[in-house]
Design a protein around this motif. Structure first.
Motif, PDB file in Angstrom:
ATOM      1  N   ILE A 156      -7.465 -17.855 -17.675  1.00  0.00           N
ATOM      2  CA  ILE A 156      -6.688 -16.749 -18.225  1.00  0.00           C
ATOM      3  C   ILE A 156      -6.856 -15.567 -17.275  1.00  0.00           C
ATOM      4  CG2 ILE A 156      -6.343 -15.194 -20.154  1.00  0.00           C
ATOM      5  CD1 ILE A 156      -7.613 -17.204 -21.982  1.00  0.00           C
ATOM      6  N   ALA A 157      -5.763 -15.129 -16.682  1.00  0.00           N
ATOM      7  CA  ALA A 157      -5.844 -14.007 -15.757  1.00  0.00           C
ATOM      8  C   ALA A 157      -5.093 -12.836 -16.356  1.00  0.00           C
ATOM      9  CB  ALA A 157      -5.255 -14.380 -14.410  1.00  0.00           C
ATOM     10  N   MET A 158      -5.375 -11.660 -15.815  1.00  0.00           N
ATOM     11  CA  MET A 158      -4.797 -10.460 -16.423  1.00  0.00           C
ATOM     12  C   MET A 158      -4.277  -9.518 -15.351  1.00  0.00           C
ATOM     13  SD  MET A 158      -6.404  -8.527 -19.590  1.00  0.00           S
ATOM     14  CE  MET A 158      -5.572  -7.139 -20.358  1.00  0.00           C
ATOM     15  N   ILE A 159      -3.143  -8.886 -15.622  1.00  0.00           N
ATOM     16  CA  ILE A 159      -2.701  -7.790 -14.756  1.00  0.00           C
ATOM     17  C   ILE A 159      -2.575  -6.533 -15.595  1.00  0.00           C
ATOM     18  CG2 ILE A 159      -1.592  -9.132 -12.951  1.00  0.00           C
ATOM     19  CD1 ILE A 159       0.993  -8.878 -14.282  1.00  0.00           C
ATOM     20  N   PHE A 160      -2.781  -5.398 -14.942  1.00  0.00           N
ATOM     21  CA  PHE A 160      -2.935  -4.156 -15.692  1.00  0.00           C
ATOM     22  C   PHE A 160      -1.833  -3.161 -15.390  1.00  0.00           C
ATOM     23  CE2 PHE A 160      -7.004  -6.169 -15.258  1.00  0.00           C
ATOM     24  CZ  PHE A 160      -7.534  -6.073 -16.524  1.00  0.00           C
ATOM     25  N   GLN A 161      -1.914  -2.061 -16.150  1.00  0.00           N
ATOM     26  CA  GLN A 161      -0.844  -1.073 -16.101  1.00  0.00           C
ATOM     27  C   GLN A 161      -0.800  -0.291 -14.795  1.00  0.00           C
ATOM     28  OE1 GLN A 161      -0.829   1.451 -19.491  1.00  0.00           O
ATOM     29  NE2 GLN A 161       0.592   2.905 -18.609  1.00  0.00           N
ATOM     30  N   GLU A 162      -1.967   0.221 -14.363  1.00  0.00           N
ATOM     31  CA  GLU A 162      -1.987   1.121 -13.216  1.00  0.00           C
ATOM     32  C   GLU A 162      -2.415   0.355 -11.976  1.00  0.00           C
ATOM     33  OE1 GLU A 162      -2.061   4.656 -12.814  1.00  0.00           O
ATOM     34  OE2 GLU A 162      -1.284   5.096 -14.812  1.00  0.00           O
ATOM     35  N   PRO A 163      -1.462  -0.059 -11.146  1.00  0.00           N
ATOM     36  CA  PRO A 163      -1.884  -0.865 -10.003  1.00  0.00           C
ATOM     37  C   PRO A 163      -2.749  -0.085  -9.022  1.00  0.00           C
ATOM     38  CG  PRO A 163       0.443  -0.378  -9.883  1.00  0.00           C
ATOM     39  CD  PRO A 163      -0.032   0.137 -11.199  1.00  0.00           C
ATOM     40  N   MET A 164      -2.689   1.263  -9.065  1.00  0.00           N
ATOM     41  CA  MET A 164      -3.522   2.043  -8.149  1.00  0.00           C
ATOM     42  C   MET A 164      -4.977   2.027  -8.604  1.00  0.00           C
ATOM     43  SD  MET A 164      -3.689   3.948  -5.476  1.00  0.00           S
ATOM     44  CE  MET A 164      -5.185   4.618  -4.787  1.00  0.00           C
ATOM     45  N   SER A 165      -5.201   2.440  -9.840  1.00  0.00           N
ATOM     46  CA  SER A 165      -6.589   2.564 -10.274  1.00  0.00           C
ATOM     47  C   SER A 165      -7.179   1.230 -10.695  1.00  0.00           C
ATOM     48  CB  SER A 165      -6.678   3.576 -11.411  1.00  0.00           C
ATOM     49  OG  SER A 165      -5.707   3.291 -12.379  1.00  0.00           O
ATOM     50  N   SER A 166      -6.348   0.204 -10.836  1.00  0.00           N
ATOM     51  CA  SER A 166      -6.885  -1.093 -11.240  1.00  0.00           C
ATOM     52  C   SER A 166      -7.350  -1.927 -10.050  1.00  0.00           C
ATOM     53  CB  SER A 166      -5.851  -1.883 -12.031  1.00  0.00           C
ATOM     54  OG  SER A 166      -5.541  -1.208 -13.208  1.00  0.00           O
ATOM     55  N   LEU A 167      -7.079  -1.440  -8.856  1.00  0.00           N
ATOM     56  CA  LEU A 167      -7.615  -2.117  -7.669  1.00  0.00           C
ATOM     57  C   LEU A 167      -8.714  -1.226  -7.087  1.00  0.00           C
ATOM     58  CD1 LEU A 167      -4.300  -3.324  -6.029  1.00  0.00           C
ATOM     59  CD2 LEU A 167      -6.077  -4.791  -6.944  1.00  0.00           C
ATOM     60  N   SER A 168      -9.754  -1.847  -6.573  1.00  0.00           N
ATOM     61  CA  SER A 168     -10.844  -1.050  -6.019  1.00  0.00           C
ATOM     62  C   SER A 168     -10.363  -0.270  -4.801  1.00  0.00           C
ATOM     63  CB  SER A 168     -11.992  -1.964  -5.617  1.00  0.00           C
ATOM     64  OG  SER A 168     -12.807  -1.300  -4.689  1.00  0.00           O
ATOM     65  N   PRO A 169     -10.651   1.043  -4.769  1.00  0.00           N
ATOM     66  CA  PRO A 169     -10.164   1.861  -3.660  1.00  0.00           C
ATOM     67  C   PRO A 169     -10.884   1.589  -2.342  1.00  0.00           C
ATOM     68  CG  PRO A 169     -11.554   3.171  -5.105  1.00  0.00           C
ATOM     69  CD  PRO A 169     -11.390   1.834  -5.769  1.00  0.00           C
ATOM     70  N   ASN A 203      -5.076  -6.898   4.957  1.00  0.00           N
ATOM     71  CA  ASN A 203      -6.132  -6.027   5.478  1.00  0.00           C
ATOM     72  C   ASN A 203      -5.932  -4.562   5.101  1.00  0.00           C
ATOM     73  OD1 ASN A 203      -7.646  -8.029   6.762  1.00  0.00           O
ATOM     74  ND2 ASN A 203      -6.199  -8.062   8.470  1.00  0.00           N
ATOM     75  N   SER A 204      -4.908  -4.291   4.270  1.00  0.00           N
ATOM     76  CA  SER A 204      -4.671  -2.902   3.874  1.00  0.00           C
ATOM     77  C   SER A 204      -5.495  -2.557   2.649  1.00  0.00           C
ATOM     78  CB  SER A 204      -3.201  -2.684   3.518  1.00  0.00           C
ATOM     79  OG  SER A 204      -2.387  -3.111   4.550  1.00  0.00           O
ATOM     80  N   TYR A 205      -5.708  -1.267   2.489  1.00  0.00           N
ATOM     81  CA  TYR A 205      -6.353  -0.783   1.273  1.00  0.00           C
ATOM     82  C   TYR A 205      -5.273  -0.401   0.276  1.00  0.00           C
ATOM     83  CZ  TYR A 205     -10.626  -0.801   3.904  1.00  0.00           C
ATOM     84  OH  TYR A 205     -11.706  -1.213   4.632  1.00  0.00           O
ATOM     85  N   PRO A 206      -5.597  -0.436  -1.028  1.00  0.00           N
ATOM     86  CA  PRO A 206      -4.570  -0.157  -2.034  1.00  0.00           C
ATOM     87  C   PRO A 206      -3.814   1.145  -1.785  1.00  0.00           C
ATOM     88  CG  PRO A 206      -6.527  -0.986  -3.102  1.00  0.00           C
ATOM     89  CD  PRO A 206      -6.861  -0.869  -1.649  1.00  0.00           C
ATOM     90  N   PHE A 207      -4.526   2.199  -1.320  1.00  0.00           N
ATOM     91  CA  PHE A 207      -3.815   3.469  -1.161  1.00  0.00           C
ATOM     92  C   PHE A 207      -2.815   3.453  -0.013  1.00  0.00           C
ATOM     93  CE2 PHE A 207      -7.696   3.863   1.351  1.00  0.00           C
ATOM     94  CZ  PHE A 207      -7.205   4.327   2.563  1.00  0.00           C
ATOM     95  N   GLN A 208      -2.854   2.380   0.783  1.00  0.00           N
ATOM     96  CA  GLN A 208      -1.882   2.298   1.883  1.00  0.00           C
ATOM     97  C   GLN A 208      -0.598   1.588   1.449  1.00  0.00           C
ATOM     98  OE1 GLN A 208      -4.758   0.386   4.482  1.00  0.00           O
ATOM     99  NE2 GLN A 208      -4.705   2.161   5.851  1.00  0.00           N
ATOM    100  N   LEU A 209      -0.566   1.093   0.212  1.00  0.00           N
ATOM    101  CA  LEU A 209       0.603   0.361  -0.259  1.00  0.00           C
ATOM    102  C   LEU A 209       1.369   1.183  -1.300  1.00  0.00           C
ATOM    103  CD1 LEU A 209      -0.996  -3.158  -0.841  1.00  0.00           C
ATOM    104  CD2 LEU A 209       0.095  -2.293   1.210  1.00  0.00           C
ATOM    105  N   SER A 210       2.661   0.873  -1.472  1.00  0.00           N
ATOM    106  CA  SER A 210       3.441   1.535  -2.507  1.00  0.00           C
ATOM    107  C   SER A 210       3.095   0.935  -3.866  1.00  0.00           C
ATOM    108  CB  SER A 210       4.925   1.337  -2.229  1.00  0.00           C
ATOM    109  OG  SER A 210       5.246  -0.026  -2.423  1.00  0.00           O
TER     110      SER A 210
END
Lengths: 331, 346
Positions: free
Chosen positions: B107-120, B164-171
């Motif tokens: 069982i996998a889960m995806i969340f509302q805020e893709p920015m804060s839900s991925l480790s910065p 190899n990108s960090y979350p803040f580098q993506l839209s």
């Protein structure tokens, strides 16, 4: 990254120059100079110095020159042949006096910082993860005790207790046999048998503060959605905590390494006096009271330089740890 | 409840679940009073309701992801992965090996805020690799290969570099795609999506919904989709469950519920959707009167009582039963006793 580094190096050179100027200005601020302080001491002992003699001495040390000229003589000596001037009081070059003591200081404070981090971080993490548990309250109580008890008092208590219980006196950093020896394994061992006490004393106060900061930082991070994401992946709880929120919570702490060292040097003066430690702190204190200007100026400047270098190092570590800083794109 | 034959047993069955939040200086707050849901492979169930109705709490309870003070007070969460024994997830401990094997893997889960839900501070690739090495024991290099192909599959351009990108580098859209790639990394039987499109703009939202539908067909997984957006429900759901203040008030086939809502709350929700119409045909939107009461002030009976225009004697005191209406079920006294009074507008 290279541009960042070059930019920082340029600003470091300018900062260090400014520090040297301010340091020299500060030691000139009190009225009079070394000779007036020396005179006061002599006349307190009932001796008399003739004004002509005094004038001769003053000319010899060029104390009568204008401020800028004196500063120029001092700084050009440092830049040209690493000559920081001579100590009036010790009648020896400043460099000779300083290196050993500054080295002791850095070694001692460095070890204290290490102990501080090793003790405080796990406790801080525990206190945050088990918020309001018995362990959290105990850590808080002992932390505040460590914060509230003055260092020198703790040092005195520790010295008293070791004397009563083990019959040994704490004090100094080496036994007489190793005082002037070169570094070797036996000397290191000798150093550690003496240094554990000041290290503990110096580390206690900082530990409390560090526990509180780590706890607060981590409590903020634990609520973040990325922690839930990590948990939803199926990682064991300890790994969730250590790999994600702890990692992020450490960043603000790393940025404080820079000014930790000089703070410790100046805050450890009293402890060093009490425990008779051959570190830079007491030397600075003594040189300031006797207006031994080149010695005092050099120590103040080197502390400044330490801060600047420490800040650079912590910035580099921070950039290495936190990609948001490295790539300059934090949103 | 009219269910498909016993042969295909539901993948996840939430039975009579109650979730309460305890606090040291207040009485427990029952955030979810009674929820029954069933999910089958390849189907999407949408859980709709306004903020605070307990839809997220219900979804998170499936993986024990609520805060530590949340307790599943009653009921069972039965998970029956294909070819394996049924497990009652509600009975598992929060950090147990049994639960950790289900999390992310089945069982996998995806969340509302893709920015804060991925480790910065970790790259997107690292965060996806971790899932694969954790559950399938692949070597880092093999895991990265899978990661890149997953990113490619969810439509991330240049997946090699993006890994190899960090979350803040993506839209925002790319981040949510990366999140989806992470959730799908171990081919889960069930995907829980907690408002995955709420933080995205309309165009990206539509793309992500299309992607999820497409992936569901490829993987044949069940999907539990949390949203407050009825438009999204219409787009993606096979079945829908409408929640209000901790209760499921109406649930069943999405077309049936949308065409003929029978619970006054569902009806009121449908009326509050703006429609595009010619000027003379326009009608005023009718909002639901009053505000949602706190869970503490919820009546013993139907939780919608305080705002329901049709409320009568039994509503406040007695909890309505599940009543079949057409092809779905609703919980409302009007459908049983009230049928005699004949005042439920169809």
């Amino acid at each position: 990254m290279l541009r960042f580094l070059v930019g920082r190096l340029i600003s470091i050179v300018l900062t260090v120059w400014a520090i040297s100027f301010v340091a020299f200005a500060i030691i000139q601020l009190p009225p009079g100079d070394y000779l007036t302080a020396y005179m006061a001491e002599l006349s307190a002992q009932g001796e008399r110095v003739s004004p002509a003699e005094l004038e001769a001495l003053r000319r010899q040390y060029s104390l009568g020159d204008p401020f800028l000229v004196q500063y120029w003589k001092w700084i050009s000596g440092i830049l040209a042949h690493g000559d920081f001037g001579s100590s009036f009081e010790w009648k020896r070059p400043v460099t000779e006096l300083i290196w050993g003591r500054l080295g002791n200081s850095i070694l001692l404070e460095g070890l204290a910082v290490l102990v501080m981090w090793l003790v405080a971080l796990p406790i801080g993490i525990y206190a945050a993860v088990r918020k309001y548990s018995l362990g959290d309250y105990l850590a808080t109580v002992f932390g505040f005790l460590g914060l509230a008890v003055p260092n020198f008092l703790f040092a005195l208590v520790l010295m008293y207790l070791t004397y009563v219980w083990f019959g040994t006196t704490l004090g100094g950093l080496f036994s007489p046999a190793f005082e002037r020896a070169h570094w070797s394994l036996p000397r290191l061992w000798d150093f550690l048998t003496y240094a554990w006490a000041p290290i503990i004393v110096l580390a206690t106060a900082g530990t409390a503060q560090l526990i509180r900061i780590m706890r607060a930082n981590l409590l903020d991070e634990l609520k973040k959605p990325y922690v839930t994401t990590a948990r939803s992946k199926g990682l064991p709880e300890w790994k969730v905590i250590v790999k994600y929120p702890v990692r992020v919570a450490l960043n603000p702490l790393v940025s404080t390494i820079g000014w930790l060292l000089p703070t410790l040097v100046s805050s450890s003066v009293i402890v060093s006096v009490v425990m008779n430690l051959p570190t830079a702190g007491p030397l600075l204190l003594r040189s300031l009271t006797s207006q031994d200007m080149y010695l005092a100026g050099t120590i103040i400047m080197l502390l400044g330089v330490l801060t600047v270098i420490g800040t650079l190092i912590s910035d580099l570590i921070l950039a290495w740890l936190d990609p948001r800083i490295r790539h300059g794109g934090a949103r | 409840m009219p269910q498909t034959p016993m042969a295909d047993r539901p993948l996840l069955k939430i039975e009579d679940v109650e979730i309460a939040f305890s606090s040291p200086d207040e009485a427990d707050i029952v955030a979810v009073r009674q929820v029954d849901l069933a999910l089958s492979p390849g189907k999407t169930l949408c859980l709709v309701g306004e903020s605070g109705c307990g839809k997220s709490v219900t979804a998170r309870a499936v993986l024990h992801l609520n805060d530590q003070n949340a307790v599943i007070g009653r009921g069972r969460i039965l998970f029956s992965p294909p070819g394996e024994e049924t497990v009652d997830i509600a009975a598992l401990k929060s950090d147990s090996l049994a639960l950790r094997k289900i999390r992310g893997n089945q069982i996998a889960m995806i969340f509302q805020e893709p920015m804060s839900s991925l480790s910065p501070v970790h790259t997107v690739g690292d965060q996806i690799d971790e899932m694969i090495t954790l559950h399938e024991g692949l070597k880092p290099r093999e895991a990265r290969e899978r990661t890149v192909s997953l990113l490619d599959q969810v439509g991330v351009p240049g997946p090699h570099e993006r890994a190899n990108s960090y979350p803040f580098q993506l839209s925002g859209g790319l981040r949510q795609r990366a999140m989806i790639a992470m959730a799908l990394a171990c081919k889960p039987a069930l995907l829980i999506a907690d408002e995955p499109t709420t933080a995205l703009d309309m165009t990206t939202q539509a793309q992500i919904l299309d992607l999820l539908k497409e992936l569901q067909e490829d993987y044949g997984m069940a999907m539990l989709f949390i949203t407050h957006d009825l438009g999204v429900v219409a787009e993606i759901a096979d079945e829908v469950a409408v929640m209000y203040l901790g209760d499921v008030v109406e649930q069943g086939d999405v077309f049936d519920v949308f065409r003929a809502p029978r619970h006054p709350y569902t009806q009121a929700l449908m009326r509050s959707i703006p429609t595009i119409a010619r000027k003379k045909e326009r009608q005023r939107l009718s909002p639901i009167k009053g505000t949602v009461p706190s869970a503490k002030d919820r009546p013993e009976g139907c939780s919608f009582t305080s705002r329901c225009p049709y409320a009568f004697e039994p509503c406040a005191g007695t909890k309505p039963d599940r009543t079949p209406v057409g092809n779905h079920v609703a919980r409302c006294h009007l459908l049983t006793e009230g049928a005699r009074k004949a005042e439920v507008p169809a």
